[in-house]
Write an enzyme that holds these catalytic residues in place. Structure first.
Site, short mmCIF file in Angstrom:
data_model
loop_
_atom_site.label_atom_id
_atom_site.label_comp_id
_atom_site.label_asym_id
_atom_site.label_seq_id
_atom_site.Cartn_x
_atom_site.Cartn_y
_atom_site.Cartn_z
CG ASP A 231 -3.32 -0.30 -0.58
OD1 ASP A 231 -3.42 0.75 -1.23
OD2 ASP A 231 -2.23 -0.87 -0.37
CG ASP B 298 0.36 0.35 -5.57
OD1 ASP B 298 0.37 -0.19 -6.67
OD2 ASP B 298 0.12 1.56 -5.40
C1 G6P Z 1 0.32 4.11 -3.27
C2 G6P Z 1 1.62 3.40 -3.01
C3 G6P Z 1 2.74 4.40 -2.86
C4 G6P Z 1 2.74 5.38 -4.02
C5 G6P Z 1 1.42 6.12 -4.05
C6 G6P Z 1 1.33 7.13 -5.17
O1 G6P Z 1 -0.15 4.62 -2.08
O2 G6P Z 1 1.56 2.63 -1.84
O3 G6P Z 1 3.96 3.70 -2.80
O4 G6P Z 1 3.80 6.29 -3.91
O5 G6P Z 1 0.40 5.17 -4.21
O6 G6P Z 1 1.37 6.45 -6.39
P1 G6P Z 1 1.51 7.12 -7.79
O7 G6P Z 1 1.29 5.97 -8.74
O8 G6P Z 1 0.42 8.16 -7.91
O9 G6P Z 1 2.85 7.72 -7.89
MG MG Z 2 -0.26 -0.54 -0.44
#
Ligand code: G6P
Ligand code: MG
Length: 214
Positions: free
Chosen positions: A8, A10
């Site tokens: 993953d 983030d």
């Molecule tokens: C990841 C993060 C989330 C985030 C999602 C969508 O899964 O863990 O916290 O909301 O991505 O991200 P984006 O950049 O498309 O808004």
């Molecule tokens: Mg994450």
């Protein structure tokens, strides 16, 4: 035996989970909805719109679809601003070395992030070349906890899901990995991610030799 490792982004490779949190917190404050890092756990790994809906549910608020789109865009603009101020050295210590070690032992490496900003983040950090395959939020119909993102990563790597190991910091991500039939290292505590097979406080604390023994 593990033939591929899927990361993953983030909160696993770089601390962008923190930027998602402060952008959502800023929005929740504007909406007058109490929101702390505890509630934020539910937002990790899920899509931008689902995250907003969780915040609105916490505040027992209902808004028209157009307003929700506007609010999600606003949060994203803040997130993009924060991320552009990020430096390449904000990648978690030891992650590049771990990935290099995995590749040196002949295993494949993929990135699987629900974020539609993943490509921009990887470019800013100059680390796209670390991965044999990259799957992001623009390439999938269902975000985590659905297994789609990890199954697509395995397919792109030509590796069977059972031979993949996932690194995840999100509860939704751990569920997605399990639903895909993969082994999962939870980046976080056993209390936060009780269903992960292994736990580490930080990604690079898991070593290549531990991966080889799975
Ligand atoms: C990841 C993060 C989330 C985030 C999602 C969508 O899964 O863990 O916290 O909301 O991505 O991200 P984006 O950049 O498309 O808004
Ligand atoms: Mg994450």
């Amino acid at each position: 035996m593990i033939q591929a490792v899927i990361f993953d982004l983030d909160g696993v490779i770089v601390d962008t989970a923190h930027y998602h949190f402060i952008a959502w917190k800023r929005l929740a404050d504007e909406l007058g909805i109490p929101f702390t890092d505890k509630e934020n756990e539910q937002l990790k790994g899920v899509s931008r719109m689902r995250s907003l809906e969780i915040i609105l549910e916490l505040g027992h608020a209902q808004l028209p679809a157009k307003t929700k789109e506007e609010l999600a865009d606003k949060k994203n603009q803040w997130f993009v601003e924060y991320v552009h101020a990020m430096k390449p050295d904000e990648i978690f210590p030891g992650v590049k070395e771990l990935i290099a070690g995995i590749r040196a032992r002949g295993m494949k490496v993929a990135l699987a992030s629900s974020s539609k900003n993943a490509d921009a983040v990887l470019t800013l950090l100059d680390i796209k070349n670390l991965f044999d395959a990259i799957v992001d939020g623009t390439m999938i119909k269902h975000t985590k906890p659905d297994p789609e993102i990890f199954l697509l990563a395995a397919r792109l790597l030509h590796v069977s899901p059972a031979d993949c190991l996932v690194f995840e910091d999100a509860e939704a991500g751990v569920e997605a990995a399990l639903a895909a039939g993969m082994k999962c290292v939870g980046v976080g505590s056993v209390y936060q991610l009780p269903r992960a097979h292994y736990h580490v406080a930080s990604t690079a604390n898991f070593t290549v030799s531990q991966i080889e023994k799975i």
